[in-house]
Enzyme design. Sequence first.
Site, PDB file in Angstrom:
ATOM      1  N   HIS A 322       0.817  -1.213   0.000  1.00 30.34           N
ATOM      2  CA  HIS A 322       0.000   0.000   0.000  1.00 30.34           C
ATOM      3  C   HIS A 322       0.849   1.260   0.000  1.00 30.34           C
ATOM      4  O   HIS A 322       0.487   2.245  -0.619  1.00 30.34           O
ATOM      5  CB  HIS A 322      -0.949   0.013   1.199  1.00 30.34           C
ATOM      6  CG  HIS A 322      -2.151  -0.856   0.999  1.00 30.34           C
ATOM      7  ND1 HIS A 322      -2.125  -2.204   1.231  1.00 30.34           N
ATOM      8  CD2 HIS A 322      -3.393  -0.588   0.542  1.00 30.34           C
ATOM      9  CE1 HIS A 322      -3.309  -2.723   0.947  1.00 30.34           C
ATOM     10  NE2 HIS A 322      -4.093  -1.766   0.523  1.00 30.34           N
ATOM     11  N   GLY A 323       1.934   1.230   0.704  1.00 26.93           N
ATOM     12  CA  GLY A 323       2.727   2.450   0.740  1.00 26.93           C
ATOM     13  C   GLY A 323       4.093   2.204   1.340  1.00 26.93           C
ATOM     14  O   GLY A 323       4.262   1.313   2.178  1.00 26.93           O
TER      15      GLY A 323
END
Lengths: 467, 330
Positions: A322-323
């Site tokens: 996701h990040g």
Amino acid sequence: MLFNSLHFFIFFIIVTLGYWSLGWSGRWKLLLFASCYFYMIFQPVYILILFFTIIIDYFAGIWLENTEGKQRKWLLIISIISNVGILAFFKYYHFLFDNANHILGFLQVKNPLPIFDFILPIGLSFHTFQAMSYTFEVYRGNQKAERHFGIYALYVMFYPQLVAGPIERPQNVLHQFHETHQYDWEKVKSGLMMMAWGLFKKVVIADRLAMFVDFAYKNPSEQTGLTLFVATFFYTFQIYCDFSGYSDIALGSARVMGFELMENFRTPYFSTSISEFWRRWHISLSTWFRDYLYIPLGGNRVSEWRRYFNQFFVFMVSGLWHGAAWTFVIWGSLHGFYLILAVLRNKYLPKLSLPQNLFGKSINLISTFLLVMLAWVFFRAKGTHDAFVVLKKIGTLSISQSFQTPLNAVEMWFSLGLILFLLWKEYKFFNIDTKNSQKFFGLSALFILVIYFFGVFETNQFIYFQF
Amino acid sequence: MIAIFLWLQAYSPLIYKSTGLFPDDYRYGDLYRLSYLPEFKEKAPKCPTVKSDNSEQNTNLFIIGDSFTEAERVNKSDFDATNYTYTHWAKQADIQLDTSKKNILILETVERTFKEHFSQKADNFIIATLHQKEEDSAISWKRKLKEKTEGLITFCFPKGTEERLEHTLFNYDFFLRFRELKAKLNHEVFGRIEHKVVFSKNEKSIFYFEEADSTNEHSAFYPVSQQEIEKFVLNINETREAYLKAGFDEVYLSVIPNKVSILSPNLGNYNHLIQRIQADNRVETPIIDTYSDFIKSPDNIYLKSDTHWSCTGRDIWLEKVNKILKKPTN
């Protein structure tokens, strides 16, 4: 190009009308061209990265099919390395650089890594994963290698799901690009209504809630626990409406042209356990991790503790997907931890499990919701420090605390009303009926009015675009 | 076909401007264009020319300016000058100086963009005779290629498509009613207005958020340290020196006050940027001071629905500029 923009509205009309007025060979060319344009509106140069991975995976697919023995494995590995390499460089280089800086700075050593100044190509994680699912499936023999370069490129670049999914499987969509879809008014109506509902969720609910969430999370140390609790509650629905709204528009716009993409959300906040939540939330990603990471790691056919480790590892990687920040790693790990705890509880302390009656289910539902909500703190906070400040303040909140909000009382209640409306619709599995054309046009007009007058058009970006 | 036409004209700024089919989206003021609040809907008046008829005109005027001195607000016919050349702060222009005339340069900036413009030395006018050849040879082929590629990308994917499309589709008076209704609904029911505008305390004036929102670094209510002031003073002086060396006879500085600094300075903790710059005796550049005049009679200086000055405000400034232009050479 953003789905909630006028630019997309005009683009969609032109592409859809063009699509229906052409034959098969014109259609795929138009869709490919339109998809390139759609992507290049964000960052024109980054289309080159996309083409690079497309070329690699296209040839890797054909070679994989024509090769046998050990060489196949090597071809798969090369394909994975090139895909993951690009993703790793663009997405995680800065993360690696910053962390190296911290560690080496502590040791008083100069960071040997060079500085590169670039921004993350939009939706890179999505189309990389979609491209990888193709090579995995060809390797496993579940999918024939695509010989038509244009169709393969379209599989990776199909504009409705290019920048934020659903992350498709080749078995589901590749054959659809080879088919000549017949115009179906019922499908068009259903697709348009799906798009309208998605847009409603994004601009009326998500972007309204965002005004409060952004205010509270801007500087959490200045806010009270009560404010942060409400903000986190709102964020739980903001991210759902934002992302599922995007998915609805993607699925709807594909359906208008006769394509069926995979479902991405199935009323996730009605889950009664974390494992159920992950079967209902971002389905295309969780099944991707299940099929291409968890199962190759041994799946459930390994020793008990190895299985726990695998589960935890998969969720941690999912967080990192996701990040490139520790907050996302913690968020993913937290979900892995929840899952393992639930399994351990069921195995070693079965008495602690609640009965499967209404009371037990309700308690499970609420506790699952609260656990998911608290994990979102890490997803939303600007950094780990902020996340812990939020959690600490929520942990010590009291009703008597002051409550700060940039929204007036009417809008706070209106926001709450919208959340209840959303939950009611999902609880009832209420599908908007589009078979009756009169009803369809009436509802469309109503949607246009409601979206225009109650839509918030100030925070445009979809949250998942950054991934 | 309609969709293709709409897309084409919104896609290309050239087509958008050349069709002339769409109404000017600034016709009721830039703040109305942002807020759509009906009480701030006012057609901007056309200001009459103020130039005196019997002036001698032996002066060339050059302005590096912003939207206050753009052609629709101020143009050649307003100045007692033989020639008038304007360039925006965001652009660069090659010029040649006619040394048989007096060459005057005015550095005009609105208060909210002052920091941006004077955080470094201004070099928007490039004096052709001095720099042209050096510049040409200095540009390497790599840089040229980069510029050409960037130019092509900008041409193929121009910025502002969404905005042009919005104004094309919904800028007719018919649609403005819906926009006003929505703005009214948001204001009266939800108690908020578009985030790019800020109300005065009595809600009788609106301001652009960049000048009135204290959290914005360009705002009149954002603190400015003495160290920053010193840096600005240095850059103003260096700019003046460079242009005097390049052949200009006189260089002036003119900081136009923000609307909020004149109408609602008590909306926050005003940083008094203009006064601090104008009062700093290290500033060697002569100043065209409008702040003192504007503050004396603040009511009619700015347009109700716009961030810019009214004809009254503009005339005060023009009078001061023309006085300089008519001043005999020492």
